[in-house]
Design a protein around this motif. Structure first.
Motif, PDB file in Angstrom:
ATOM      1  N   HIS A 184      -9.694   1.584   1.092  1.00  0.00           N
ATOM      2  CA  HIS A 184      -9.264   2.345   2.262  1.00  0.00           C
ATOM      3  C   HIS A 184     -10.475   2.320   3.193  1.00  0.00           C
ATOM      4  O   HIS A 184     -11.506   2.933   2.895  1.00  0.00           O
ATOM      5  CB  HIS A 184      -8.972   3.794   1.896  1.00  0.00           C
ATOM      6  CG  HIS A 184      -7.641   4.020   1.248  1.00  0.00           C
ATOM      7  ND1 HIS A 184      -7.302   3.487   0.030  1.00  0.00           N
ATOM      8  CD2 HIS A 184      -6.562   4.742   1.664  1.00  0.00           C
ATOM      9  CE1 HIS A 184      -6.062   3.878  -0.286  1.00  0.00           C
ATOM     10  NE2 HIS A 184      -5.597   4.635   0.691  1.00  0.00           N
ATOM     11  N   HIS A 234      -5.971   0.179   6.291  1.00  0.00           N
ATOM     12  CA  HIS A 234      -6.061   1.162   7.386  1.00  0.00           C
ATOM     13  C   HIS A 234      -6.651   0.506   8.623  1.00  0.00           C
ATOM     14  O   HIS A 234      -5.924   0.078   9.488  1.00  0.00           O
ATOM     15  CB  HIS A 234      -6.849   2.418   7.008  1.00  0.00           C
ATOM     16  CG  HIS A 234      -6.046   3.402   6.223  1.00  0.00           C
ATOM     17  ND1 HIS A 234      -4.984   4.073   6.749  1.00  0.00           N
ATOM     18  CD2 HIS A 234      -6.157   3.806   4.947  1.00  0.00           C
ATOM     19  CE1 HIS A 234      -4.454   4.864   5.828  1.00  0.00           C
ATOM     20  NE2 HIS A 234      -5.141   4.709   4.717  1.00  0.00           N
ATOM     21  N   ASP A 236       2.086   2.817   3.489  1.00  0.00           N
ATOM     22  CA  ASP A 236       1.188   3.912   3.091  1.00  0.00           C
ATOM     23  C   ASP A 236       1.995   5.117   2.604  1.00  0.00           C
ATOM     24  O   ASP A 236       1.539   6.256   2.695  1.00  0.00           O
ATOM     25  CB  ASP A 236       0.252   4.320   4.242  1.00  0.00           C
ATOM     26  CG  ASP A 236      -0.919   5.199   3.779  1.00  0.00           C
ATOM     27  OD1 ASP A 236      -1.232   5.195   2.579  1.00  0.00           O
ATOM     28  OD2 ASP A 236      -1.509   5.896   4.634  1.00  0.00           O
ATOM     29  N   HIS A 266       0.845  -1.202   0.000  1.00  0.00           N
ATOM     30  CA  HIS A 266       0.000   0.000   0.000  1.00  0.00           C
ATOM     31  C   HIS A 266       0.875   1.246   0.000  1.00  0.00           C
ATOM     32  O   HIS A 266       1.436   1.629   1.030  1.00  0.00           O
ATOM     33  CB  HIS A 266      -0.913  -0.008   1.244  1.00  0.00           C
ATOM     34  CG  HIS A 266      -1.901   1.133   1.298  1.00  0.00           C
ATOM     35  ND1 HIS A 266      -3.222   0.945   1.674  1.00  0.00           N
ATOM     36  CD2 HIS A 266      -1.790   2.450   1.045  1.00  0.00           C
ATOM     37  CE1 HIS A 266      -3.863   2.102   1.635  1.00  0.00           C
ATOM     38  NE2 HIS A 266      -3.006   3.044   1.273  1.00  0.00           N
ATOM     39  N   HIS A 324       1.384   5.354  -2.113  1.00  0.00           N
ATOM     40  CA  HIS A 324       0.962   6.386  -3.073  1.00  0.00           C
ATOM     41  C   HIS A 324       2.250   7.046  -3.566  1.00  0.00           C
ATOM     42  O   HIS A 324       2.453   8.245  -3.403  1.00  0.00           O
ATOM     43  CB  HIS A 324       0.063   7.421  -2.395  1.00  0.00           C
ATOM     44  CG  HIS A 324      -1.123   6.847  -1.676  1.00  0.00           C
ATOM     45  ND1 HIS A 324      -2.413   6.982  -2.137  1.00  0.00           N
ATOM     46  CD2 HIS A 324      -1.228   6.136  -0.526  1.00  0.00           C
ATOM     47  CE1 HIS A 324      -3.263   6.400  -1.303  1.00  0.00           C
ATOM     48  NE2 HIS A 324      -2.571   5.880  -0.312  1.00  0.00           N
ATOM     49  N   LYS A 377      -0.544   3.425  -5.988  1.00  0.00           N
ATOM     50  CA  LYS A 377      -1.886   3.864  -6.378  1.00  0.00           C
ATOM     51  C   LYS A 377      -1.815   5.160  -7.172  1.00  0.00           C
ATOM     52  O   LYS A 377      -0.968   6.008  -6.894  1.00  0.00           O
ATOM     53  CB  LYS A 377      -2.737   4.102  -5.118  1.00  0.00           C
ATOM     54  CG  LYS A 377      -2.871   2.867  -4.237  1.00  0.00           C
ATOM     55  CD  LYS A 377      -3.573   3.210  -2.931  1.00  0.00           C
ATOM     56  CE  LYS A 377      -3.350   2.125  -1.883  1.00  0.00           C
ATOM     57  NZ  LYS A 377      -3.894   0.822  -2.241  1.00  0.00           N
TER      58      LYS A 377
HETATM   59 ZN   LIG Z   1      -3.542   5.037   1.313  1.00  0.00          ZN
END
Ligand SMILES: [Zn+2]
Length: 438
Positions: free
Chosen positions: A255, A278, A330, A82, A84, A151
């Motif tokens: 999420h 999460h 994350d 996970h 970004h 992502k």
């Molecule tokens: Zn995220």
């Protein structure tokens, strides 16, 4: 890569295999990591070929290139399921603003938050975003990560989301880490659709009817994800978007229940999503549903730490109830700007009360399962891809212990270097502690 020269990894003080069934480990299964001593690993054609005594393997693979682990610990390459990682500018000013007591809305009103990343992302050309992301992936690799999920979600127009996915596609081709792309067109409602309440539905219509087909046609994304959270996307909106994504052939992620319990985990289970991520505010019903499902519960403790929250995802309860738990960074510019995946293991042990074994399974086998790759990566076992990480420690428990340290001294994806092996004099595993006598 059929012509790749065979490799023979020797002299590891511990070979931590995480070997077992090619699927997510749940509950008590997460306590088993398989530590071998005096063992070597042979890699042929990018795959784990054989594990055994070095002398036997040297005979069987006489022409192999030797990788001397110099007493370090060899593990499966870490799987960060996970992130970004494709974004433009950093958002360090918000860090101080939060410390000064500003909440999410106040920061947004001052031009910060995710919309700041969106404005910045839209203004940058693809080449620039690619170069920035490639640098960041090198940093991720330098801590032992060999697979990274990335992502989209800072574009929020069809063209800009396709731009993000195109960057991820180029990363997959041109840099050494294994990448998995996720379409997160439903990361937030963009400003241009916030003029009145009817705009919201128009945005979701456009996501499903226009953007999703183009994303599928582009062919880079493997998963779809939605930020299901009060104030972002509701459970019903999330269901609509993800059902459309599933019909279009994408795997599903959510999420879910980051700050408030809204039924995100329950929805993930209903939709048979690959993962629910999460979960710091997951309800008891949500936990029970996850424990009975094949959906991987992915916890992101770096985010809660960085946001200054005292609450963390309930790893202990989830594992004790029999769920499969993964950990991930994350990595993103707003709420978790870290590339240090072993540090997330530290938080798993120190804040989520996981055992070392659970934290390691959560960052290897279960990270792979959260990407639908549990049959390919995440363990050192014959037939698996030779995705490996070497750390300058002599006991795997040191990996989360020396917290914040960069201990990775080499990593490989399918037998090819990710983080260059520091083969000369730069590292030696720390010698075992001297036990004082008398
Ligand atoms: Zn995220």
């Amino acid at each position: 890569m059929p012509d790749q020269r065979a490799l023979l990894f020797i002299n590891a003080s511990q070979l931590v295999t995480c070997a077992g069934p090619p699927r997510a480990r749940r509950g008590k299964e997460m306590a088993e990591i398989g530590i071998l001593k005096n063992s070597a690993v042979a890699v042929s054609d990018g795959r784990i070929a054989m594990i055994g005594a070095a002398s036997d393997l040297r005979n069987a693979y006489a022409d192999a290139e030797i990788v001397d682990c110099k007493g370090g610990v060899l593990t499966p390459g870490l799987v960060d399921s996970h992130t970004h990682a494709v974004f433009g500018k950093a958002r360090f000013e918000e860090h101080e603003q939060r410390a000064a007591g500003l909440d999410y809305m106040e920061i947004a009103n001052r031009g910060g938050g995710i919309h700041a990343s969106v404005r910045d992302f839209r203004a940058r050309p693809e080449d620039e975003l690619y170069a920035m992301a490639a640098d960041r992936l090198r940093e991720l690799a330098s801590y032992g990560t060999t697979t990274v999920e990335i992502k989209s979600g800072y574009g929020l127009t069809t063209d800009d989301e396709l731009k993000a996915l195109a960057v991820i596609g180029r990363l997959a081709e041109r840099q050494p880490l294994r990448t998995v792309a996720t379409w997160l067109g439903a990361h937030e409602i963009p400003h241009e659709y916030r003029t009145d309440s009817s705009q919201r539905e128009k945005f979701i219509d456009a996501l499903v009817d226009v953007q999703l087909p183009k994303v599928v046609e582009q062919g880079v994304a493997r998963f779809a994800d939605v930020f299901c959270e009060p104030g972002v996307f509701t459970v019903d909106e999330t269901r609509r978007i993800l059902e459309a994504a599933r019909r279009a052939g994408l795997g599903l992620k959510l999420h879910a229940d980051e700050l408030k319990p809204s039924g995100g985990a329950e929805l993930a289970v209903q939709l048979e999503a690959t993962s629910a991520d999460h979960l710091a505010a997951v309800s008891h019903q949500g936990m029970a549903a996850l424990a009975k499902s094949d959906t991987v519960a992915t916890l992101l403790p770096g985010t809660m730490l960085f946001l200054g929250k005292s609450k963390q995802g309930p790893a202990r309860e989830l594992i004790d109830q029999g769920a499969a738990v993964a950990l991930a960074t994350d990595f993103n510019p707003g709420t978790s700007p870290t590339v240090n995946f072993p540090l997330i293991m530290t938080l798993g042990v120190s804040q989520l009360r996981m055992s070392l074994a659970e934290a390691l399974i959560a960052t290897t086998v279960n990270g792979a399962a959260a990407l639908g790759l549990a049959g390919e990566i995440g363990q050192i076992a014959p037939g698996f891809s030779a995705d490996l990480a070497l750390f300058s420690i002599t006991d795997i428990r040191e990996l989360p212990y020396w917290y914040g340290a960069r201990l990775c001294v080499g990593s490989w994806k399918a037998g090819a270097p990710c983080h260059p092996y520091e083969s000369v004099t730069k590292f030696h595993a720390r010698p075992p502690e001297v036990v004082p006598t008398g």
